[in-house]
Design a protein around this motif. Structure first.
Motif, PDB file in Angstrom:
ATOM      1  N   GLY A  10       1.526   9.155  -5.599  1.00 59.73           N
ATOM      2  CA  GLY A  10       1.469  10.468  -4.975  1.00 59.73           C
ATOM      3  C   GLY A  10       0.142  10.741  -4.281  1.00 59.73           C
ATOM      4  O   GLY A  10      -0.364  11.859  -4.312  1.00 59.73           O
ATOM      5  N   ILE A  11      -0.418   9.683  -3.660  1.00 58.07           N
ATOM      6  CA  ILE A  11      -1.716   9.814  -2.985  1.00 58.07           C
ATOM      7  C   ILE A  11      -1.646   9.221  -1.578  1.00 58.07           C
ATOM      8  O   ILE A  11      -0.664   8.575  -1.212  1.00 58.07           O
ATOM      9  CB  ILE A  11      -2.849   9.136  -3.795  1.00 58.07           C
ATOM     10  CG1 ILE A  11      -2.553   7.651  -4.009  1.00 58.07           C
ATOM     11  CG2 ILE A  11      -3.058   9.849  -5.121  1.00 58.07           C
ATOM     12  CD1 ILE A  11      -3.676   6.882  -4.686  1.00 58.07           C
ATOM     13  N   ASN A  12      -2.714   9.409  -0.838  1.00 59.01           N
ATOM     14  CA  ASN A  12      -2.809   8.916   0.530  1.00 59.01           C
ATOM     15  C   ASN A  12      -2.905   7.382   0.556  1.00 59.01           C
ATOM     16  O   ASN A  12      -3.649   6.810  -0.237  1.00 59.01           O
ATOM     17  CB  ASN A  12      -4.072   9.532   1.165  1.00 59.01           C
ATOM     18  CG  ASN A  12      -4.175   9.244   2.633  1.00 59.01           C
ATOM     19  OD1 ASN A  12      -4.198   8.100   3.061  1.00 59.01           O
ATOM     20  ND2 ASN A  12      -4.272  10.306   3.420  1.00 59.01           N
ATOM     21  N   PRO A  13      -2.180   6.719   1.464  1.00 55.97           N
ATOM     22  CA  PRO A  13      -2.264   5.260   1.569  1.00 55.97           C
ATOM     23  C   PRO A  13      -3.689   4.748   1.818  1.00 55.97           C
ATOM     24  O   PRO A  13      -4.040   3.661   1.352  1.00 55.97           O
ATOM     25  CB  PRO A  13      -1.348   4.923   2.752  1.00 55.97           C
ATOM     26  CG  PRO A  13      -0.373   6.049   2.791  1.00 55.97           C
ATOM     27  CD  PRO A  13      -1.146   7.267   2.355  1.00 55.97           C
ATOM     28  N   ASN A  14      -4.501   5.521   2.522  1.00 57.13           N
ATOM     29  CA  ASN A  14      -5.887   5.094   2.767  1.00 57.13           C
ATOM     30  C   ASN A  14      -6.674   4.970   1.462  1.00 57.13           C
ATOM     31  O   ASN A  14      -7.549   4.111   1.325  1.00 57.13           O
ATOM     32  CB  ASN A  14      -6.602   6.056   3.714  1.00 57.13           C
ATOM     33  CG  ASN A  14      -6.024   6.000   5.109  1.00 57.13           C
ATOM     34  OD1 ASN A  14      -5.508   4.975   5.544  1.00 57.13           O
ATOM     35  ND2 ASN A  14      -6.094   7.118   5.809  1.00 57.13           N
ATOM     36  N   THR A  15      -6.355   5.828   0.510  1.00 53.79           N
ATOM     37  CA  THR A  15      -7.010   5.771  -0.804  1.00 53.79           C
ATOM     38  C   THR A  15      -6.627   4.485  -1.524  1.00 53.79           C
ATOM     39  O   THR A  15      -7.480   3.807  -2.113  1.00 53.79           O
ATOM     40  CB  THR A  15      -6.614   7.003  -1.647  1.00 53.79           C
ATOM     41  OG1 THR A  15      -6.963   8.182  -0.925  1.00 53.79           O
ATOM     42  CG2 THR A  15      -7.302   7.002  -2.992  1.00 53.79           C
ATOM     43  N   VAL A  16      -5.348   4.128  -1.454  1.00 54.78           N
ATOM     44  CA  VAL A  16      -4.885   2.885  -2.075  1.00 54.78           C
ATOM     45  C   VAL A  16      -5.529   1.691  -1.386  1.00 54.78           C
ATOM     46  O   VAL A  16      -5.983   0.750  -2.051  1.00 54.78           O
ATOM     47  CB  VAL A  16      -3.341   2.784  -2.020  1.00 54.78           C
ATOM     48  CG1 VAL A  16      -2.872   1.430  -2.524  1.00 54.78           C
ATOM     49  CG2 VAL A  16      -2.708   3.910  -2.821  1.00 54.78           C
ATOM     50  N   GLN A  17      -5.584   1.722  -0.071  1.00 50.13           N
ATOM     51  CA  GLN A  17      -6.189   0.627   0.696  1.00 50.13           C
ATOM     52  C   GLN A  17      -7.630   0.392   0.248  1.00 50.13           C
ATOM     53  O   GLN A  17      -8.051  -0.743   0.045  1.00 50.13           O
ATOM     54  CB  GLN A  17      -6.146   0.954   2.194  1.00 50.13           C
ATOM     55  CG  GLN A  17      -6.776  -0.088   3.081  1.00 50.13           C
ATOM     56  CD  GLN A  17      -6.004  -1.391   3.102  1.00 50.13           C
ATOM     57  OE1 GLN A  17      -4.795  -1.416   2.926  1.00 50.13           O
ATOM     58  NE2 GLN A  17      -6.710  -2.488   3.283  1.00 50.13           N
ATOM     59  N   VAL A  71       0.848  -1.198   0.000  1.00 40.92           N
ATOM     60  CA  VAL A  71       0.000   0.000   0.000  1.00 40.92           C
ATOM     61  C   VAL A  71       0.883   1.247   0.000  1.00 40.92           C
ATOM     62  O   VAL A  71       0.661   2.183  -0.773  1.00 40.92           O
ATOM     63  CB  VAL A  71      -0.949   0.000   1.222  1.00 40.92           C
ATOM     64  CG1 VAL A  71      -1.621   1.348   1.388  1.00 40.92           C
ATOM     65  CG2 VAL A  71      -1.974  -1.106   1.093  1.00 40.92           C
ATOM     66  N   ARG A  72       1.887   1.254   0.840  1.00 37.43           N
ATOM     67  CA  ARG A  72       2.764   2.423   0.929  1.00 37.43           C
ATOM     68  C   ARG A  72       3.538   2.658  -0.360  1.00 37.43           C
ATOM     69  O   ARG A  72       3.704   3.798  -0.795  1.00 37.43           O
ATOM     70  CB  ARG A  72       3.728   2.279   2.101  1.00 37.43           C
ATOM     71  CG  ARG A  72       3.027   2.429   3.416  1.00 37.43           C
ATOM     72  CD  ARG A  72       3.964   2.275   4.569  1.00 37.43           C
ATOM     73  NE  ARG A  72       3.175   2.204   5.792  1.00 37.43           N
ATOM     74  CZ  ARG A  72       3.539   2.692   6.930  1.00 37.43           C
ATOM     75  NH1 ARG A  72       4.702   3.287   7.039  1.00 37.43           N
ATOM     76  NH2 ARG A  72       2.769   2.603   7.981  1.00 37.43           N
ATOM     77  N   GLU A  73       4.026   1.570  -0.965  1.00 44.28           N
ATOM     78  CA  GLU A  73       4.757   1.717  -2.229  1.00 44.28           C
ATOM     79  C   GLU A  73       3.850   2.277  -3.319  1.00 44.28           C
ATOM     80  O   GLU A  73       4.250   3.187  -4.056  1.00 44.28           O
ATOM     81  CB  GLU A  73       5.315   0.360  -2.675  1.00 44.28           C
ATOM     82  CG  GLU A  73       6.440  -0.164  -1.823  1.00 44.28           C
ATOM     83  CD  GLU A  73       6.794  -1.604  -2.139  1.00 44.28           C
ATOM     84  OE1 GLU A  73       8.003  -1.897  -2.161  1.00 44.28           O
ATOM     85  OE2 GLU A  73       5.886  -2.432  -2.378  1.00 44.28           O
TER      86      GLU A  73
END
Length: 121
Positions: free
Chosen positions: A45-52, A37-39
């Motif tokens: 270039g976005i928030n990790p919560n968005t990726v999650q 998620v962090r990678e």
């Protein structure tokens, strides 16, 4: 595929779509671990919560599997991947048909596109 976002849909849905396309195109192979998620967040270039949130959508679709020891991996179910590819392609064709293109016009578009992409390589 670059991380390009628009204003017409939530970012998490766009992230899910980009990752889905990477899976369907074979950039992320069946059974392969995807970046964390962090990678992904740092790369996009976005928030990790968005990726999650995006990854949860793909997990719900069955394209991603979460394993405690290895993190998130792409499903090994080739049938699901192929079905998803075909469904996505059919959705695009439905949009073209909705624009009142005839079968002949669609065929011509495919031929034109094929020539254009051949020239790119």
């Amino acid at each position: 595929m670059p991380w390009t976002f628009t204003y017409d849909a939530p970012i998490y849905m766009q992230v899910a779509q980009i990752i889905k396309l990477r899976i369907l195109r074979g950039e992320y192979l069946p059974g392969a671990r995807i970046p964390s998620v962090r990678e992904l967040a740092q790369d996009a270039g976005i928030n990790p919560n968005t990726v999650q949130k995006a990854l949860e959508l793909l997990k719900a679709e069955g394209l991603l599997i979460t394993l405690r020891s290895t993190g998130r991996t792409v499903t090994e179910c080739q049938e699901l991947i192929q079905l998803t590819r075909r469904t996505l392609a059919k959705d695009y064709i439905k949009q073209i048909v909705a624009l009142n293109f005839s079968k002949e016009e669609i065929y011509e578009l495919i031929q034109e596109f094929s020539k254009e992409t051949t020239q790119l390589y």
